[in-house]
Design an enzyme around this catalytic site. Structure first.
Site, PDB file in Angstrom:
ATOM      1  N   CYS A   2      -7.759  -4.187  -3.699  1.00 10.69           N
ATOM      2  CA  CYS A   2      -6.894  -4.778  -4.720  1.00 10.69           C
ATOM      3  C   CYS A   2      -7.446  -4.521  -6.117  1.00 10.69           C
ATOM      4  CB  CYS A   2      -6.783  -6.284  -4.501  1.00 10.69           C
ATOM      5  SG  CYS A   2      -6.229  -6.765  -2.859  1.00 10.69           S
ATOM      6  N   ARG A  27      -6.420   2.923  -6.690  1.00  7.71           N
ATOM      7  CA  ARG A  27      -7.227   2.200  -5.716  1.00  7.71           C
ATOM      8  C   ARG A  27      -6.494   1.999  -4.386  1.00  7.71           C
ATOM      9  NH1 ARG A  27     -11.463  -0.896  -8.142  1.00  7.71           N
ATOM     10  NH2 ARG A  27     -11.198  -2.554  -6.626  1.00  7.71           N
ATOM     11  N   TRP A  74      -3.591  -4.932  -1.839  1.00  2.00           N
ATOM     12  CA  TRP A  74      -3.758  -4.144  -0.622  1.00  2.00           C
ATOM     13  C   TRP A  74      -3.846  -5.155   0.507  1.00  2.00           C
ATOM     14  CZ3 TRP A  74      -7.790  -2.864   3.016  1.00  2.00           C
ATOM     15  CH2 TRP A  74      -7.587  -1.659   3.704  1.00  2.00           C
ATOM     16  N   ASN A 100      -9.266 -10.360  -5.652  1.00  2.00           N
ATOM     17  CA  ASN A 100      -9.639  -9.170  -4.896  1.00  2.00           C
ATOM     18  C   ASN A 100     -10.707  -9.599  -3.912  1.00  2.00           C
ATOM     19  OD1 ASN A 100     -10.445  -6.688  -3.899  1.00  2.00           O
ATOM     20  ND2 ASN A 100     -11.519  -6.059  -5.761  1.00  2.00           N
ATOM     21  N   GLY A 101     -10.428  -9.467  -2.609  1.00  2.00           N
ATOM     22  CA  GLY A 101     -11.430  -9.852  -1.617  1.00  2.00           C
ATOM     23  C   GLY A 101     -10.837 -10.676  -0.493  1.00  2.00           C
ATOM     24  N   GLU A 491     -16.583  16.312   7.105  1.00  2.00           N
ATOM     25  CA  GLU A 491     -15.964  16.026   5.816  1.00  2.00           C
ATOM     26  C   GLU A 491     -14.620  16.739   5.686  1.00  2.00           C
ATOM     27  OE1 GLU A 491     -15.288  14.737   1.857  1.00  2.00           O
ATOM     28  OE2 GLU A 491     -16.376  13.930   3.575  1.00  2.00           O
ATOM     29  N   LYS A 495     -11.104  14.788   5.086  1.00  2.00           N
ATOM     30  CA  LYS A 495     -10.204  15.058   3.963  1.00  2.00           C
ATOM     31  C   LYS A 495      -8.792  15.391   4.457  1.00  2.00           C
ATOM     32  CE  LYS A 495     -12.540  14.234   0.433  1.00  2.00           C
ATOM     33  NZ  LYS A 495     -13.105  13.162   1.265  1.00  2.00           N
ATOM     34  N   GLU A 498      -7.075  12.268   5.807  1.00  4.63           N
ATOM     35  CA  GLU A 498      -6.862  11.284   4.752  1.00  4.63           C
ATOM     36  C   GLU A 498      -5.573  11.547   3.987  1.00  4.63           C
ATOM     37  OE1 GLU A 498     -10.799   9.473   2.667  1.00  4.63           O
ATOM     38  OE2 GLU A 498     -10.570  11.625   2.502  1.00  4.63           O
ATOM     39  N   HIS A 514     -18.542  20.502  25.552  1.00  2.00           N
ATOM     40  CA  HIS A 514     -18.687  19.171  26.142  1.00  2.00           C
ATOM     41  C   HIS A 514     -17.426  18.338  25.936  1.00  2.00           C
ATOM     42  CE1 HIS A 514     -22.916  19.979  26.940  1.00  2.00           C
ATOM     43  NE2 HIS A 514     -22.968  20.515  25.733  1.00  2.00           N
ATOM     44  N   LYS A 615      -9.351   3.033  -2.639  1.00  2.00           N
ATOM     45  CA  LYS A 615     -10.441   3.798  -3.247  1.00  2.00           C
ATOM     46  C   LYS A 615     -11.773   3.109  -3.066  1.00  2.00           C
ATOM     47  CE  LYS A 615     -12.265   7.068  -5.734  1.00  2.00           C
ATOM     48  NZ  LYS A 615     -12.443   8.391  -5.120  1.00  2.00           N
TER      49      LYS A 615
END
Length: 620
Positions: A2, A27, A74, A100-101, A491, A495, A498, A514, A615
């Site tokens: 948030c 964010r 959020w 926020n939290g 990575e 990406k 995401e 495997h 974010k």
């Protein structure tokens, strides 16, 4: 997570609040709202959806006032909806709160408040805060907020305004979410992130855990709510001057922030090196903010890197480099798992946190675990004054500037350079073999050149785009690598999923046999990184395994490679400038970023704000 904003001053609050909310949309959020107060009246507007939808709903004839707060949500408690959007009011409608939290004990508090007659209008934990403040309010909003904060358990940053006290905003912080107070003349600003303040001021206070601030247009009074409810100025509060320019947080003509930030990566490399690594190799590397001495370096016996997401991959790259060059044992832990595995740390062990935002809750918890066990705690972060930076015994700033896109790019490059800087600094005071000394010399000289290597990859991205657009047609993709290419494979997969929402997985190439080979069939894209000379032959064998299953193999190799080009065909090979194995990871990282970006672009995704992601992850 948030975003929260506040303004108090001589100007109309609404335009400033909306501007700040727009600056925080990177964010990640699902609803937005504002509350403005004037002459004992609140104007509150909120809605599910984007800030632009909130703006369309505003009644500019009514939305007047010189004090106000705003929020981008959020969702955690309750689905995205207008009723769950912030701000939230108390029963009387005189108190407005944004948060926020998470309030971890909200259920118990809510039942207690319902029993006392309070009526709730949302599913959120935040509304509990408004009613709890109402319960304690006796003419002083700062005192009421302080008492309410003492009752709550969790991790939160809170802003509160009261109709009867329009000359102030009360801000309070518990645990990790950031809360920044921007200092102006005849006005003061509040936000959960620095970019939202840069148009107005570069002088800030950073609120600490357990602190409460009474913010008026001319003053900021800070005390600790856990110790006193009487405002008492903390005279040791240091004003931080931020050297980011407001223009850095704008798109600058690029289609997306992510593309802009990828093109800023050469500058990130240079800025992170400047003033630390003299181009004259006879001069020592100096990083005074690390706060470590040569004797500390000689005594250290083990390093533990803790990080989350992309930063974790930088930690794995660090493990390869530190163990191979310095011969120091290295652990790498995901921040959300570190303290729960009950780690054993020694007095000569360092815990090194890596975080772009400096506010990642799991990473902060890992740092506290390290401190409790007596380890030295260092940080590699991008944000001056962040929680990670303040908690650490020493810090290395990556100087990437504000990163707006949710998917991290330039911050990741900055983290890799930061890891190498720490290694080079420590190498000055460790006993190294002649071969390791030569590698250190090459790394030190080559880091400056790597900025140009990244530029060359960005300048020749047409082929990468063509391959990425073909990948966008597939439902799944794999990335494989060995040695330092293995974290880059992870990575690259991160990406791609995401921002394109294509199911992607990154693997050590040796793990194909495997289980993963069962998933390969005709046309499935497999991006194979082969930039590490020590395992090059092994990677070629793995590519042949991929081809034998009729999958589509895309190679990433140094320029001049003939073997892989002949095996895969030139149209399926992406190159990076040839350097040494340690420096190859920087341009190779840019290649996998470009694959993700152009695949997502081909699919028309919301690249800068992918669905369900934030974010800065400030709660567990």
């Amino acid at each position: 997570m948030c975003g929260i904003v506040g303004y108090i001053g001589e100007k109309e609050a609404l335009p400033i609040l909306m501007d700040k909310l727009r600056m925080l949309t990177y964010r990640g959020y699902d609803s937005a709202g504002i509350a403005v107060s004037e002459n004992g009246h609140f104007y509150v507007e909120k809605c599910k959806g984007k800030v632009e939808e909130l703006e369309a709903r505003l009644d500019l004839e009514k939305a007047h006032g010189h004090v106000g707060i705003g929020h981008t949500r959020w969702a955690t408690h309750g689905p995205p909806s207008t009723r769950n959007a912030h701000p939230h009011l108390d029963c009387s409608g005189r108190i407005a709160v944004v948060q926020n939290g998470i309030v971890e004990n909200f259920w118990e508090l809510k039942q207690e408040l319902i029993a006392k007659g309070h009526e709730f209008r949302s599913d959120t934990d935040t509304e509990v805060i408004a009613h709890l403040i109402e319960e304690y309010y006796d003419g002083n909003i700062t005192t009421a907020v302080a008492l309410a904060m003492q009752r709550m358990v969790g991790s939160m940053a809170v802003l509160v305004v009261h109709k009867d006290e329009e000359d102030r905003i009360v801000a309070a912080k518990m645990d990790s979410p950031p809360l920044i107070i921007g200092l102006g003349r005849g006005e003061n600003h509040i936000a959960s992130d620095i970019p939202a303040l840069l148009h107005y001021t570069n002088k800030i206070y950073v609120l600490e855990d357990g602190e409460i601030a009474t913010v008026t247009k001319d003053d900021v009074i800070i005390t600790r709510y856990r110790e006193s409810t009487t405002p008492q100025r903390l005279y040791d509060r240091r004003v931080i001057v931020v050297d980011w320019s407001p223009e850095v947080a704008q798109k600058g003509g690029y289609e997306h922030f992510m593309l802009k930030e990828m093109h800023e990566q050469p500058q990130t490399v240079t800025d992170t090196l400047l003033g630390r690594v003299p181009e004259d190799s006879r001069l020592p590397i100096e990083i005074p903010e690390l706060n470590i001495t040569p004797d500390d370096v000689r005594r250290v016996e083990r390093l533990t890197f803790v990080a989350c997401g992309t930063a974790y991959h930088a930690g794995v790259i660090a493990k390869y480099a530190f163990e191979q060059i310095l011969r120091i044992p290295v652990n790498v832990d995901v921040g959300s798992e570190f303290r729960y595995r009950q780690p054993i740390l020694g007095k000569n062990e360092w815990v090194i946190a890596i975080s772009q935002s400096g506010e990642t809750a799991d990473t902060i918890a890992s740092m506290r675990e390290g401190k409790e066990q007596g380890a030295r705690v260092l940080a590699i972060t991008n944000v001056v004054g962040s929680s990670v930076a303040r908690l650490a015994d020493g810090v290395l700033y990556t100087r990437a500037g504000p990163e707006v896109a949710v998917a991290s790019t330039k911050a990741f490059i900055g983290q890799i350079v930061g890891v190498y800087l720490l290694l080079l600094y420590m190498a000055q005071y460790r006993h190294l073999s002649p071969s390791a000394q030569q590698v250190v010399r090459e790394l030190r000289q080559g880091l400056w050149r790597s900025a140009r290597d990244i530029e060359r990859v960005l300048e020749t991205a047409d082929k990468t785009r063509a391959i990425a657009e073909r990948i966008a047609e597939k439902p799944v993709a794999f990335f494989i690598g060995r040695n330092m290419d293995e974290p880059l494979a992870r990575e690259g997969a991160l990406k791609l999923k995401e921002i394109s929402y294509i199911h992607a997985q990154g693997y050590p190439a040796g793990e194909l046999k495997h289980g993963t080979l069962a998933l390969l069939e005709s046309g499935v894209p497999v991006v194979a990184l082969a930039t590490q000379s020590s395992v090059y032959d092994k990677m070629v064998s793995n590519m042949q395994e991929v081809l034998a299953r009729d999958a589509w193999c895309i190679g990433i190799v140094p320029e001049g490679d003939e073997r892989v080009t002949q095996l895969l065909g030139e149209e399926n090979v992406l190159t990076i400038p040839r350097s040494n194995d340690y420096l190859h990871v920087l341009p190779a990282a840019v290649q996998v970023q470009l694959i993700a970006y152009y695949a997502a672009r081909a699919l028309g995704r919301d690249i800068d704000q992918p669905r369900n992601l934030a974010k800065s992850v400030t709660v567990e």
